[in-house]
Design a protein around this motif. Structure first.
Motif, PDB file in Angstrom:
ATOM      1  N   ALA A  71      42.261  38.992  78.808  1.00 21.41           N
ATOM      2  CA  ALA A  71      41.005  38.360  78.988  1.00 21.41           C
ATOM      3  C   ALA A  71      40.745  37.141  78.512  1.00 21.41           C
ATOM      4  N   ALA A  72      41.143  36.922  77.290  1.00 17.86           N
ATOM      5  CA  ALA A  72      41.079  35.851  76.388  1.00 17.86           C
ATOM      6  C   ALA A  72      41.755  34.478  76.842  1.00 17.86           C
ATOM      7  N   ALA A  73      42.798  34.785  77.524  1.00 19.03           N
ATOM      8  CA  ALA A  73      43.709  33.685  77.870  1.00 19.03           C
ATOM      9  C   ALA A  73      43.585  33.554  79.337  1.00 19.03           C
ATOM     10  N   THR A  74      42.510  34.007  80.013  1.00 17.91           N
ATOM     11  CA  THR A  74      42.488  33.817  81.685  1.00 17.91           C
ATOM     12  C   THR A  74      41.015  33.618  81.742  1.00 17.91           C
ATOM     13  N   ARG A  75      40.770  33.429  83.253  1.00 12.62           N
ATOM     14  CA  ARG A  75      39.425  32.904  83.386  1.00 12.62           C
ATOM     15  C   ARG A  75      39.009  33.970  84.801  1.00 12.62           C
ATOM     16  N   THR A  76      39.734  34.030  85.659  1.00 13.88           N
ATOM     17  CA  THR A  76      39.394  34.894  86.929  1.00 13.88           C
ATOM     18  C   THR A  76      40.209  35.900  87.299  1.00 13.88           C
ATOM     19  N   ILE A  77      41.528  36.294  87.053  1.00 13.30           N
ATOM     20  CA  ILE A  77      42.222  37.405  87.275  1.00 13.30           C
ATOM     21  C   ILE A  77      41.686  38.585  86.604  1.00 13.30           C
ATOM     22  N   LYS A  78      41.641  39.552  87.679  1.00 13.86           N
ATOM     23  CA  LYS A  78      41.003  40.876  87.185  1.00 13.86           C
ATOM     24  C   LYS A  78      42.191  41.848  86.347  1.00 13.86           C
ATOM     25  N   LEU A  79      41.540  42.478  85.433  1.00 15.84           N
ATOM     26  CA  LEU A  79      42.220  43.174  84.459  1.00 15.84           C
ATOM     27  C   LEU A  79      42.226  44.776  84.868  1.00 15.84           C
ATOM     28  N   GLY A  80      43.331  45.330  85.032  1.00 15.00           N
ATOM     29  CA  GLY A  80      43.401  46.776  85.421  1.00 15.00           C
ATOM     30  C   GLY A  80      44.214  47.665  84.424  1.00 15.00           C
ATOM     31  N   THR A  81      43.869  48.717  84.454  1.00 13.56           N
ATOM     32  CA  THR A  81      44.600  49.956  83.778  1.00 13.56           C
ATOM     33  C   THR A  81      45.334  50.717  84.833  1.00 13.56           C
ATOM     34  N   GLY A  82      46.736  50.677  84.656  1.00 18.61           N
ATOM     35  CA  GLY A  82      47.605  51.143  85.651  1.00 18.61           C
ATOM     36  C   GLY A  82      48.662  52.310  85.288  1.00 18.61           C
ATOM     37  N   ILE A  83      48.193  53.085  84.770  1.00 13.75           N
ATOM     38  CA  ILE A  83      46.955  53.935  84.704  1.00 13.75           C
ATOM     39  C   ILE A  83      46.359  54.038  83.180  1.00 13.75           C
ATOM     40  N   CYS A  84      44.883  54.543  83.092  1.00 20.54           N
ATOM     41  CA  CYS A  84      44.473  54.929  81.967  1.00 20.54           C
ATOM     42  C   CYS A  84      44.314  56.405  82.166  1.00 20.54           C
ATOM     43  N   LEU A  85      45.200  56.950  80.925  1.00 18.88           N
ATOM     44  CA  LEU A  85      45.241  58.656  81.018  1.00 18.88           C
ATOM     45  C   LEU A  85      43.648  59.098  80.345  1.00 18.88           C
ATOM     46  N   VAL A  86      42.867  59.225  81.189  1.00 21.10           N
ATOM     47  CA  VAL A  86      41.490  59.509  80.822  1.00 21.10           C
ATOM     48  C   VAL A  86      41.442  60.847  79.934  1.00 21.10           C
ATOM     49  N   VAL A  87      42.415  61.831  80.362  1.00 20.86           N
ATOM     50  CA  VAL A  87      42.523  63.235  79.859  1.00 20.86           C
ATOM     51  C   VAL A  87      42.927  63.088  78.201  1.00 20.86           C
ATOM     52  N   GLU A  88      43.446  61.922  77.867  1.00 23.93           N
ATOM     53  CA  GLU A  88      43.901  61.828  76.251  1.00 23.93           C
ATOM     54  C   GLU A  88      42.980  60.893  75.504  1.00 23.93           C
ATOM     55  N   HIS A  89      41.663  60.862  76.147  1.00 17.26           N
ATOM     56  CA  HIS A  89      40.614  59.838  75.315  1.00 17.26           C
ATOM     57  C   HIS A  89      39.346  60.687  75.429  1.00 17.26           C
ATOM     58  N   ASP A  90      38.808  60.634  74.140  1.00 19.45           N
ATOM     59  CA  ASP A  90      37.434  61.019  74.310  1.00 19.45           C
ATOM     60  C   ASP A  90      36.493  60.332  75.088  1.00 19.45           C
ATOM     61  N   PRO A  91      35.825  60.728  76.026  1.00 18.69           N
ATOM     62  CA  PRO A  91      34.971  59.764  77.037  1.00 18.69           C
ATOM     63  C   PRO A  91      34.050  59.102  76.397  1.00 18.69           C
ATOM     64  N   ILE A  92      33.276  59.415  75.396  1.00 17.48           N
ATOM     65  CA  ILE A  92      32.136  58.428  74.968  1.00 17.48           C
ATOM     66  C   ILE A  92      32.902  57.225  74.197  1.00 17.48           C
ATOM     67  N   VAL A  93      34.061  57.354  73.635  1.00 20.18           N
ATOM     68  CA  VAL A  93      34.750  56.196  73.067  1.00 20.18           C
ATOM     69  C   VAL A  93      35.305  55.308  74.039  1.00 20.18           C
ATOM     70  N   LEU A  94      36.011  56.004  75.247  1.00 20.04           N
ATOM     71  CA  LEU A  94      36.519  55.457  76.102  1.00 20.04           C
ATOM     72  C   LEU A  94      35.519  54.570  77.011  1.00 20.04           C
ATOM     73  N   ALA A  95      34.169  55.351  77.318  1.00 21.85           N
ATOM     74  CA  ALA A  95      33.071  54.512  77.882  1.00 21.85           C
ATOM     75  C   ALA A  95      32.918  53.193  77.343  1.00 21.85           C
ATOM     76  N   LYS A  96      32.868  53.220  76.043  1.00 21.79           N
ATOM     77  CA  LYS A  96      32.353  52.189  75.115  1.00 21.79           C
ATOM     78  C   LYS A  96      33.802  50.986  75.492  1.00 21.79           C
ATOM     79  N   SER A  97      34.977  51.485  75.224  1.00 26.90           N
ATOM     80  CA  SER A  97      35.907  50.667  75.291  1.00 26.90           C
ATOM     81  C   SER A  97      35.901  49.738  76.534  1.00 26.90           C
ATOM     82  N   VAL A  98      35.671  50.432  77.781  1.00 29.39           N
ATOM     83  CA  VAL A  98      35.915  49.978  79.160  1.00 29.39           C
ATOM     84  C   VAL A  98      34.571  49.136  79.066  1.00 29.39           C
TER      85      VAL A  98
END
Length: 243
Positions: A71-98
């Motif tokens: 993100a810091a090196a670009t201006r317009t390109i979209k940035l995607g997780t392909g994929i994020c393994l949600v089941v391996e994250h605490d949802p409160i922490v992951l919500a904050k990161s996203v």
């Protein structure tokens, strides 16, 4: 069809900031990175693409730190997780990161999610393999509550919290697009629709099919002399290995 670039995002390959900048300069819509927190040395789960497990799976860097660099090196390109393994994250922490990534990238996050295939990996995180889709559903719904409500509460089988205040909120409203890396479980399409509902788009696919079908798809539009503009899919191809 809007095309994106997928990277295994390994330390011996191209850096995510440099690769994302190059993809943006070449007109790609999106830049995607995968996720595996680790690969258990005693893994018994067969790799869906056929064993042996490819080397990049052992070397994937953290997706959110990497996408922030992109993100810091670009201006317009979209940035995607392909994929994020949600089941391996605490949802409160992951919500904050996203949400933080969406804020600092000015609303460019595509949130690719999936249930995962590696039984031992997710069980190291405390998620039973047979319950992963139900866990995924609840965690995504809990995250959406945190993103969209000033004071959020959630009570489910796997996620429970009361009156949580979480900022920043995502720039995108109501939240970043939820993208599936594959078809939902056949036994539970109704709750999958519930988990992915509310996004402006839920039809971004980030699967990595073998090179031969991709090559065939490339030839057909060229032979027809046209490209399709009806799909919002951001389909990534398997990258060449970096030596």
């Amino acid at each position: 069809m809007r095309l994106g670039v997928f990277s295994y995002n390994v330390e011996y390959g191209a850096r995510p900031d440099e690769l994302a900048r190059a993809a943006e300069e070449r007109g790609f819509e999106s830049f995607w990175v995968g996720e595996h927190t680790h690969i258990p040395a005693a893994r018994q789960t067969p790799y869906p693409g056929g064993d042996p497990l490819p080397k990049p799976y052992y070397h994937m860097a953290d997706p959110f730190v990497s996408l922030m660099a992109a993100a810091a090196a670009t201006r317009t390109i979209k940035l995607g997780t392909g994929i994020c393994l949600v089941v391996e994250h605490d949802p409160i922490v992951l919500a904050k990161s996203v949400a933080t990534l969406d804020w600092l990238s000015s609303g460019r996050v595509l949130f690719g999610i999936g249930g995962g295939w590696n039984r031992e990996e997710m069980e190291h995180h405390g998620t039973p393999f047979t319950k992963r889709w139900r866990v995924l559903r609840e965690r995504v719904l809990a995250m959406k509550a945190l993103w969209t409500q000033e004071e959020a509460s959630f009570h489910g089988e796997f996620v429970n919290f009361d009156r949580a205040i979480s900022f920043p909120k995502p720039v995108q409203t109501p939240h970043p697009r939820s993208c599936s890396a594959g078809p939902p479980p056949r036994a539970a399409p109704a709750w999958w629709t519930t988990a992915t509902a509310g996004s402006r788009s839920t039809c971004c696919w980030t699967t990595c099919p073998p090179p031969s079908p991709i090559s065939g798809r490339r030839r057909r539009p060229r032979a027809a002399g046209r490209t399709s503009s009806r799909s919002r899919s951001s389909r990534s191809s398997r990258p060449r290995r970096t030596r």
